[in-house]
Design a protein around this motif. Structure first.
Motif, PDB file in Angstrom:
ATOM      1  N   PHE A 190       4.118 -43.017 114.447  1.00  0.00           N
ATOM      2  CA  PHE A 190       3.349 -41.808 114.190  1.00  0.00           C
ATOM      3  C   PHE A 190       3.886 -40.639 115.018  1.00  0.00           C
ATOM      4  O   PHE A 190       3.903 -39.496 114.548  1.00  0.00           O
ATOM      5  CB  PHE A 190       1.871 -42.039 114.491  1.00  0.00           C
ATOM      6  N   GLY A 191       4.354 -40.934 116.232  1.00  0.00           N
ATOM      7  CA  GLY A 191       4.946 -39.881 117.041  1.00  0.00           C
ATOM      8  C   GLY A 191       6.158 -39.276 116.364  1.00  0.00           C
ATOM      9  O   GLY A 191       6.360 -38.051 116.396  1.00  0.00           O
TER      10      GLY A 191
ATOM     11  N   ASP B  67       7.258 -40.449 103.613  1.00  0.00           N
ATOM     12  CA  ASP B  67       6.306 -39.497 103.037  1.00  0.00           C
ATOM     13  C   ASP B  67       4.865 -39.912 103.308  1.00  0.00           C
ATOM     14  O   ASP B  67       3.987 -39.050 103.491  1.00  0.00           O
ATOM     15  CB  ASP B  67       6.546 -39.360 101.537  1.00  0.00           C
ATOM     16  N   ASP B  68       4.595 -41.223 103.340  1.00  0.00           N
ATOM     17  CA  ASP B  68       3.271 -41.686 103.761  1.00  0.00           C
ATOM     18  C   ASP B  68       2.974 -41.223 105.185  1.00  0.00           C
ATOM     19  O   ASP B  68       1.916 -40.646 105.466  1.00  0.00           O
ATOM     20  CB  ASP B  68       3.210 -43.221 103.736  1.00  0.00           C
TER      21      ASP B  68
ATOM     22  N   PHE C  39      13.783 -42.628 112.487  1.00  0.00           N
ATOM     23  CA  PHE C  39      13.062 -43.754 113.086  1.00  0.00           C
ATOM     24  C   PHE C  39      13.008 -44.946 112.133  1.00  0.00           C
ATOM     25  O   PHE C  39      13.143 -46.106 112.562  1.00  0.00           O
ATOM     26  CB  PHE C  39      11.646 -43.310 113.449  1.00  0.00           C
ATOM     27  N   LEU C  40      12.819 -44.686 110.855  1.00  0.00           N
ATOM     28  CA  LEU C  40      12.647 -45.772 109.881  1.00  0.00           C
ATOM     29  C   LEU C  40      13.960 -46.386 109.416  1.00  0.00           C
ATOM     30  O   LEU C  40      13.953 -47.444 108.791  1.00  0.00           O
ATOM     31  CB  LEU C  40      11.872 -45.251 108.660  1.00  0.00           C
ATOM     32  N   ARG C  41      15.069 -45.750 109.727  1.00  0.00           N
ATOM     33  CA  ARG C  41      16.355 -46.207 109.196  1.00  0.00           C
ATOM     34  C   ARG C  41      16.640 -47.654 109.576  1.00  0.00           C
ATOM     35  O   ARG C  41      17.051 -48.457 108.741  1.00  0.00           O
ATOM     36  CB  ARG C  41      17.478 -45.288 109.696  1.00  0.00           C
ATOM     37  N   ASP C  42      16.419 -48.011 110.828  1.00  0.00           N
ATOM     38  CA  ASP C  42      16.690 -49.384 111.270  1.00  0.00           C
ATOM     39  C   ASP C  42      15.758 -50.371 110.589  1.00  0.00           C
ATOM     40  O   ASP C  42      16.157 -51.505 110.275  1.00  0.00           O
ATOM     41  CB  ASP C  42      16.554 -49.495 112.788  1.00  0.00           C
TER      42      ASP C  42
ATOM     43  N   ALA D 148      12.988 -36.708 111.941  1.00  0.00           N
ATOM     44  CA  ALA D 148      12.676 -37.671 112.990  1.00  0.00           C
ATOM     45  C   ALA D 148      12.109 -38.960 112.405  1.00  0.00           C
ATOM     46  O   ALA D 148      12.498 -40.063 112.833  1.00  0.00           O
ATOM     47  CB  ALA D 148      11.690 -37.063 113.988  1.00  0.00           C
ATOM     48  N   ILE D 149      11.215 -38.861 111.446  1.00  0.00           N
ATOM     49  CA  ILE D 149      10.622 -40.084 110.912  1.00  0.00           C
ATOM     50  C   ILE D 149      11.631 -40.859 110.069  1.00  0.00           C
ATOM     51  O   ILE D 149      11.684 -42.086 110.125  1.00  0.00           O
ATOM     52  CB  ILE D 149       9.323 -39.789 110.117  1.00  0.00           C
TER      53      ILE D 149
END
Length: 303
Positions: free
Chosen positions: A150-151, A220-221, A163-166, A159-160
């Protein structure tokens, strides 16, 4: 005999493809489900016969950017109501119930706020609370993995997605490894349920399908949760039930309590000893949601 599963796609009024799957009897009580974050239309109860036994025509769809549904950049939580309304039109549902779990719960609540009398009842399981309120600490009791996620969402799209790429790469290469890393922060009751082969297979399939297009739907969520939802909880005047696992750390108890306290026609149910995964409660959920909802809610048998 395994009950039939009916898969299809439709085109939304703005030209996007929306993928969905139906389970249960074609003449069952109409119910539209919103999956978690991440998730997909492939998430379902491990007992395939539960839909037939409870007379539920359950329709699960991929939110934009997940699975086979086209992405809708910049969408809000409220935007889900238009997609659900269009899906209901496609299926011939005049009136129906909606339910969502975890990240799907706010989207189900949006339907209760924005689709008027078409929605008969709303179910929200382990729901997060809005993040833009002044009288609630969004991070209270939240697992570290969700605090970090969430940060990143609060920092913005780049940024998100970074973060989610891995996570996306990990799900594609070794979904079980990613699931195990998530479970390491969850209570024993969740770890035990997710260790069952049937439950794990469903989680694996849903996660892999969720990232079919990459991180778009998931990002997007998260971005939608990091800004105003687009409706007020006080606008959800339809009868609503909020189910909350006592030990949940992904959408902790204070979140569910806060949401229920703001809903004008809601009942809060704490499931003692429960965690984030509430599979054992779905028989009760289905029965409550479909009370007063019959196949008469549908104008046709659908495709």
């Amino acid at each position: 005999m395994i009950p039939a599963v009916r898969e299809a796609t439709m085109t939304t009024p703005d030209g996007r493809t929306l993928a969905y799957v139906e389970r249960g009897p074609a003449d069952g009580a109409p119910l539209i489900l919103s999956h978690g974050t991440p998730g997909s239309r492939l998430a379902h109860h491990p007992d395939p016969g539960i839909y037939e036994r409870h007379g539920v025509r359950a329709v699960a769809y991929d939110r934009p950017g997940y699975g086979r549904s086209d992405r809708q950049p910049g969408r809000s939580v409220a935007d889900a109501a238009a997609d659900v309304g269009a899906l209901a039109d496609e299926l011939g549902f005049e009136r129906f119930a909606v339910v969502g779990g975890s990240g799907g719960a706010p989207h189900a609540l949006a339907c209760g706020a924005l689709l008027g009398e078409r929605v008969i009842r709303v179910g929200a399981l382990v729901t997060p609370a809005p993040s833009d309120t002044d009288d609630f600490d969004f991070f209270e009791g939240l697992a570290d993995l969700n605090v970090k996620e969430f940060g990143a969402a609060l920092e913005g799209p780049e940024a998100i997605e970074r973060f989610l790429r891995d996570y996306v790469d990990g799900i594609r290469d070794d979904a079980d490894g990613v699931i195990e890393s998530i479970l390491s922060e969850l209570p024993e009751v969740d770890r035990k349920l997710a260790s069952r082969p049937d439950v794990r297979a469903i989680m694996r399939d849903s996660f892999v399908e969720a990232v079919r297009q990459g991180s778009g739907g998931w990002a997007d969520d998260d971005l939608a949760f990091a800004k105003p939802w687009g409706f007020d909880l006080e606008d959800v005047t339809v009868e609503t039930r909020v189910w909350q696992g006592e030990l949940d750390v992904l959408a902790p108890r204070p979140h569910g309590e806060y949401v229920a306290s703001r809903l004008p026609n809601a009942r809060f149910e704490l499931l003692e000893g429960g965690g984030h995964f509430l599979d054992e409660e779905w028989a009760l959920v289905f029965d409550w949601l479909t009370t007063g909802v019959s196949a008469a809610g549908a104008t046709s048998a659908g495709p």
